[in-house]
Design a protein around this motif. Structure first.
Motif, PDB file in Angstrom:
ATOM      1  N   SER A 239       0.818  -1.218   0.000  1.00 56.54           N
ATOM      2  CA  SER A 239       0.000   0.000   0.000  1.00 56.54           C
ATOM      3  C   SER A 239       0.848   1.262   0.000  1.00 56.54           C
ATOM      4  CB  SER A 239      -0.928  -0.003   1.222  1.00 56.54           C
ATOM      5  OG  SER A 239      -0.173   0.105   2.430  1.00 56.54           O
ATOM      6  N   ALA A 240       2.156   1.118   0.330  1.00 51.65           N
ATOM      7  CA  ALA A 240       3.023   2.301   0.428  1.00 51.65           C
ATOM      8  C   ALA A 240       4.123   2.325  -0.623  1.00 51.65           C
ATOM      9  CB  ALA A 240       3.641   2.360   1.825  1.00 51.65           C
ATOM     10  N   ILE A 241       4.042   1.485  -1.649  1.00 52.78           N
ATOM     11  CA  ILE A 241       5.178   1.368  -2.567  1.00 52.78           C
ATOM     12  C   ILE A 241       5.336   2.538  -3.521  1.00 52.78           C
ATOM     13  CG2 ILE A 241       5.195  -1.151  -2.541  1.00 52.78           C
ATOM     14  CD1 ILE A 241       3.856  -0.958  -5.358  1.00 52.78           C
ATOM     15  N   THR A 242       4.373   3.446  -3.581  1.00 54.91           N
ATOM     16  CA  THR A 242       4.525   4.579  -4.503  1.00 54.91           C
ATOM     17  C   THR A 242       5.570   5.568  -4.010  1.00 54.91           C
ATOM     18  OG1 THR A 242       2.634   5.638  -3.423  1.00 54.91           O
ATOM     19  CG2 THR A 242       2.203   4.414  -5.449  1.00 54.91           C
ATOM     20  N   SER A 243       6.017   5.440  -2.758  1.00 54.69           N
ATOM     21  CA  SER A 243       7.107   6.275  -2.255  1.00 54.69           C
ATOM     22  C   SER A 243       8.376   5.439  -2.202  1.00 54.69           C
ATOM     23  CB  SER A 243       6.796   6.802  -0.852  1.00 54.69           C
ATOM     24  OG  SER A 243       6.848   5.757   0.106  1.00 54.69           O
ATOM     25  N   SER A 244       9.522   6.107  -2.333  1.00 53.55           N
ATOM     26  CA  SER A 244      10.797   5.384  -2.306  1.00 53.55           C
ATOM     27  C   SER A 244      11.000   4.676  -0.975  1.00 53.55           C
ATOM     28  CB  SER A 244      11.951   6.356  -2.569  1.00 53.55           C
ATOM     29  OG  SER A 244      11.837   6.921  -3.854  1.00 53.55           O
ATOM     30  N   ASP A 245      10.647   5.336   0.130  1.00 53.76           N
ATOM     31  CA  ASP A 245      10.797   4.711   1.438  1.00 53.76           C
ATOM     32  C   ASP A 245       9.889   3.492   1.561  1.00 53.76           C
ATOM     33  OD1 ASP A 245      12.695   6.502   2.234  1.00 53.76           O
ATOM     34  OD2 ASP A 245      11.329   7.777   3.367  1.00 53.76           O
ATOM     35  N   GLY A 246       8.679   3.603   1.020  1.00 52.22           N
ATOM     36  CA  GLY A 246       7.753   2.487   1.082  1.00 52.22           C
ATOM     37  C   GLY A 246       8.260   1.284   0.317  1.00 52.22           C
ATOM     38  N   LEU A 247       8.830   1.514  -0.863  1.00 55.15           N
ATOM     39  CA  LEU A 247       9.365   0.403  -1.648  1.00 55.15           C
ATOM     40  C   LEU A 247      10.561  -0.227  -0.949  1.00 55.15           C
ATOM     41  CD1 LEU A 247       9.021  -1.131  -4.337  1.00 55.15           C
ATOM     42  CD2 LEU A 247      10.750   0.395  -5.307  1.00 55.15           C
ATOM     43  N   LEU A 248      11.437   0.606  -0.379  1.00 50.96           N
ATOM     44  CA  LEU A 248      12.583   0.071   0.351  1.00 50.96           C
ATOM     45  C   LEU A 248      12.135  -0.734   1.571  1.00 50.96           C
ATOM     46  CD1 LEU A 248      15.183   2.977   0.242  1.00 50.96           C
ATOM     47  CD2 LEU A 248      15.513   0.667  -0.628  1.00 50.96           C
ATOM     48  N   ASN A 249      11.101  -0.277   2.253  1.00 54.34           N
ATOM     49  CA  ASN A 249      10.603  -1.023   3.406  1.00 54.34           C
ATOM     50  C   ASN A 249      10.085  -2.393   2.982  1.00 54.34           C
ATOM     51  OD1 ASN A 249      11.206   0.896   5.348  1.00 54.34           O
ATOM     52  ND2 ASN A 249       9.241   1.945   5.146  1.00 54.34           N
ATOM     53  N   LEU A 250       9.448  -2.451   1.813  1.00 55.18           N
ATOM     54  CA  LEU A 250       8.978  -3.737   1.308  1.00 55.18           C
ATOM     55  C   LEU A 250      10.160  -4.663   1.057  1.00 55.18           C
ATOM     56  CD1 LEU A 250       6.213  -4.419  -1.270  1.00 55.18           C
ATOM     57  CD2 LEU A 250       8.466  -5.402  -1.620  1.00 55.18           C
ATOM     58  N   TYR A 251      11.202  -4.157   0.420  1.00 54.95           N
ATOM     59  CA  TYR A 251      12.374  -4.993   0.141  1.00 54.95           C
ATOM     60  C   TYR A 251      13.078  -5.405   1.431  1.00 54.95           C
ATOM     61  CZ  TYR A 251      12.272  -4.915  -4.920  1.00 54.95           C
ATOM     62  OH  TYR A 251      11.919  -5.134  -6.229  1.00 54.95           O
ATOM     63  N   ARG A 252      13.115  -4.526   2.406  1.00 54.93           N
ATOM     64  CA  ARG A 252      13.726  -4.892   3.687  1.00 54.93           C
ATOM     65  C   ARG A 252      12.964  -6.044   4.340  1.00 54.93           C
ATOM     66  NH1 ARG A 252      13.923   1.478   4.686  1.00 54.93           N
ATOM     67  NH2 ARG A 252      16.011   1.909   3.857  1.00 54.93           N
ATOM     68  N   ALA A 253      11.652  -5.981   4.288  1.00 52.62           N
ATOM     69  CA  ALA A 253      10.838  -7.042   4.900  1.00 52.62           C
ATOM     70  C   ALA A 253      10.982  -8.356   4.153  1.00 52.62           C
ATOM     71  CB  ALA A 253       9.374  -6.609   4.926  1.00 52.62           C
ATOM     72  N   PHE A 254      10.948  -8.315   2.821  1.00 48.82           N
ATOM     73  CA  PHE A 254      11.038  -9.537   2.033  1.00 48.82           C
ATOM     74  C   PHE A 254      12.422 -10.185   2.127  1.00 48.82           C
ATOM     75  CE2 PHE A 254       7.369  -9.380  -1.247  1.00 48.82           C
ATOM     76  CZ  PHE A 254       6.474  -9.092  -0.220  1.00 48.82           C
ATOM     77  N   ASN A 255      13.432  -9.402   2.498  1.00 45.77           N
ATOM     78  CA  ASN A 255      14.789  -9.933   2.619  1.00 45.77           C
ATOM     79  C   ASN A 255      15.195 -10.198   4.055  1.00 45.77           C
ATOM     80  OD1 ASN A 255      16.346  -9.926  -0.179  1.00 45.77           O
ATOM     81  ND2 ASN A 255      14.921  -8.204  -0.184  1.00 45.77           N
ATOM     82  N   ASP A 256      14.286 -10.023   4.993  1.00 47.93           N
ATOM     83  CA  ASP A 256      14.553 -10.384   6.368  1.00 47.93           C
ATOM     84  C   ASP A 256      14.653 -11.910   6.483  1.00 47.93           C
ATOM     85  OD1 ASP A 256      14.345  -9.121   9.328  1.00 47.93           O
ATOM     86  OD2 ASP A 256      13.435 -11.122   9.289  1.00 47.93           O
ATOM     87  N   PRO A 257      15.597 -12.427   7.270  1.00 49.48           N
ATOM     88  CA  PRO A 257      15.742 -13.891   7.379  1.00 49.48           C
ATOM     89  C   PRO A 257      14.461 -14.606   7.788  1.00 49.48           C
ATOM     90  CG  PRO A 257      17.636 -12.801   8.346  1.00 49.48           C
ATOM     91  CD  PRO A 257      16.651 -11.717   8.010  1.00 49.48           C
ATOM     92  N   SER A 258      13.601 -13.951   8.535  1.00 48.06           N
ATOM     93  CA  SER A 258      12.372 -14.593   8.987  1.00 48.06           C
ATOM     94  C   SER A 258      11.413 -14.868   7.837  1.00 48.06           C
ATOM     95  CB  SER A 258      11.671 -13.722  10.032  1.00 48.06           C
ATOM     96  OG  SER A 258      11.251 -12.481   9.456  1.00 48.06           O
ATOM     97  N   TYR A 259      11.552 -14.134   6.736  1.00 46.57           N
ATOM     98  CA  TYR A 259      10.595 -14.278   5.634  1.00 46.57           C
ATOM     99  C   TYR A 259      10.664 -15.677   5.023  1.00 46.57           C
ATOM    100  CZ  TYR A 259       7.830 -13.290   1.503  1.00 46.57           C
ATOM    101  OH  TYR A 259       6.851 -13.327   0.532  1.00 46.57           O
ATOM    102  N   ALA A 260      11.872 -16.186   4.807  1.00 49.09           N
ATOM    103  CA  ALA A 260      12.023 -17.506   4.181  1.00 49.09           C
ATOM    104  C   ALA A 260      11.422 -18.599   5.060  1.00 49.09           C
ATOM    105  CB  ALA A 260      13.495 -17.791   3.901  1.00 49.09           C
ATOM    106  N   ILE A 261      11.584 -18.472   6.365  1.00 49.60           N
ATOM    107  CA  ILE A 261      11.035 -19.478   7.278  1.00 49.60           C
ATOM    108  C   ILE A 261       9.516 -19.451   7.253  1.00 49.60           C
ATOM    109  CG2 ILE A 261      10.911 -20.186   9.700  1.00 49.60           C
ATOM    110  CD1 ILE A 261      13.762 -18.953   9.993  1.00 49.60           C
ATOM    111  N   GLU A 262       8.949 -18.253   7.289  1.00 44.41           N
ATOM    112  CA  GLU A 262       7.493 -18.143   7.250  1.00 44.41           C
ATOM    113  C   GLU A 262       6.942 -18.615   5.913  1.00 44.41           C
ATOM    114  OE1 GLU A 262       5.516 -17.494   9.874  1.00 44.41           O
ATOM    115  OE2 GLU A 262       7.441 -17.642  10.904  1.00 44.41           O
ATOM    116  N   ALA A 263       7.689 -18.369   4.833  1.00 44.80           N
ATOM    117  CA  ALA A 263       7.251 -18.833   3.511  1.00 44.80           C
ATOM    118  C   ALA A 263       7.173 -20.355   3.485  1.00 44.80           C
ATOM    119  CB  ALA A 263       8.211 -18.326   2.434  1.00 44.80           C
ATOM    120  N   TYR A 264       8.150 -21.024   4.095  1.00 46.51           N
ATOM    121  CA  TYR A 264       8.112 -22.491   4.151  1.00 46.51           C
ATOM    122  C   TYR A 264       6.906 -22.973   4.951  1.00 46.51           C
ATOM    123  CZ  TYR A 264       9.454 -27.318   4.758  1.00 46.51           C
ATOM    124  OH  TYR A 264       9.444 -28.693   4.748  1.00 46.51           O
ATOM    125  N   LYS A 265       6.650 -22.334   6.080  1.00 44.20           N
ATOM    126  CA  LYS A 265       5.508 -22.724   6.911  1.00 44.20           C
ATOM    127  C   LYS A 265       4.186 -22.490   6.198  1.00 44.20           C
ATOM    128  CE  LYS A 265       7.781 -21.772  11.344  1.00 44.20           C
ATOM    129  NZ  LYS A 265       7.766 -20.898  12.554  1.00 44.20           N
TER     130      LYS A 265
END
Length: 354
Positions: free
Chosen positions: A250-276
């Motif tokens: 919902s916030a990707i139209t701003s540069s900070d919003g897009l970076l926050n999305l990439y930070r979340a998707f690249n957090d180590p916890s994301y891969a574990i939750e994706a497997y679950k």
């Protein structure tokens, strides 16, 4: 006789706990020279937001990635050579070819080159590539890459040309120029991020490492397959992933919003939750046809082949610093497989995304 039976029974039991003595990742030797480094960027597929994203929104991300100074960039695209093979086997691959492969026919008409010949020509040109190539050389290489089925690498050449030199010339016809101009405006992670990072880092191409050639045989019951996976994915982890993605998107139209999305998707916890959310429940799906396990077999095979393609590129020039850009669900598998390799050093992307 009793001892033999007991021994056989013991083998059957212990086989469940067997692990190999040889583990490359556990070795403490040091390969000669500089290590190969791979930094994996997990990305959403940006095409879903083609009406909302602009190049300037992605600029802070591109700038951060280019500052890492990669010497190779890999993308989740099927190579021209793989697609050429798939095109020749329509009974197996027609749907995958149509969905995931670039059509090189316009470039073939302009250059007179088929895919294998164009790939060989591109390799030969780059093997003798000067430090400062003439603009005409870049235009020729761009057309050759298009004929090779490597449009992202063609775009790298186009972006490295000065604006005044982005013109039709020789085998780079006006039709191919229009194709490249359109490509430069496409909203996806390959054209909007990978090609721009490669051009800014002074590279001549990107590497297409996806592999859509996995063939698991006929499903027999496609409707049942779909229902089994849909049921497996209906879990709390999936609901949490969707909620997180929706909030970040919902916030990707701003540069900070897009970076926050990439930070979340690249957090180590994301891969574990994706497997679950995904592959773990699929493996446990109780369909008698083993639909969930077949799906995971496809997924793991594809990721293994993608990582094998990355390893092949690293072998071309030991000491490579590779940025591997891939859909967010692949990152965990990428890093798990790459971590096993003695001549690959994984780089944490978190500091780059700060």
């Amino acid at each position: 006789m009793i001892a033999v039976v007991a021994l056989m029974g013991g083998v059957a039991v212990s086989a469940q706990d067997y692990s190999p003595a040889f583990r490359p990742d556990a070795m403490d030797d040091r390969p000669a020279g500089e290590p190969n480094q791979v930094m994996v960027l997990a990305t959403p597929h940006l095409s879903q937001w083609r009406d909302r994203l602009r190049p300037e929104t992605v600029e802070p991300l591109v700038s951060r990635l280019a500052k890492w100074q990669p010497t190779a960039v890999a993308t989740e695209d099927s190579s021209g050579l793989l697609c050429d093979m798939m095109r020749r086997q329509p009974a197996r691959y027609e749907e995958a070819y149509r969905s995931y492969c670039f059509d090189p026919s316009r470039a073939a008409l302009a250059t007179g080159l088929d895919v294998p010949t164009a790939n060989a020509k591109a390799d030969a040109m780059l093997a003798d590539w000067p430090d400062i190539p003439a603009p005409a050389m870049r235009r020729t290489l761009a057309a050759t890459f298009l004929a090779a089925g490597e449009p992202a690498s063609a775009l790298v050449q186009w972006l490295r040309l000065p604006d005044s030199q982005r013109i039709a010339d020789g085998i780079l016809t006006s039709d191919l120029v229009d194709l490249l101009k359109a490509r430069a405006q496409r909203v996806n992670e390959t054209d909007l991020i990978a090609a721009r990072v490669a051009a800014r880092a002074g590279l001549e191409r990107v590497w297409s490492v996806d592999d859509q050639s996995t063939y698991m045989g006929a499903l027999q019951d496609e409707e049942g397959y779909g229902k089994a996976l849909t049921h497996a994915w209906d879990n709390e982890a999936t609901k949490a992933r969707i909620a997180q993605s929706d909030a970040l998107a919902s916030a990707i139209t701003s540069s900070d919003g897009l970076l926050n999305l990439y930070r979340a998707f690249n957090d180590p916890s994301y891969a574990i939750e994706a497997y679950k959310s995904d592959w773990g429940p699929a493996l446990a799906a109780p369909s008698p046809q083993g639909f969930g396990r077949r799906y995971v077999a496809y997924w793991e095979t594809r990721n293994l082949r993608m990582v094998a393609n990355i390893r092949e590129v690293l072998g071309r020039r030991p000491g490579t610093r590779m940025l591997a850009i891939v859909g967010s669900s692949h990152k965990g598998y990428y890093e798990a497989y790459l971590h096993q390799m003695r001549d690959v050093k994984l780089v944490d992307i978190a500091p780059v995304l700060k």
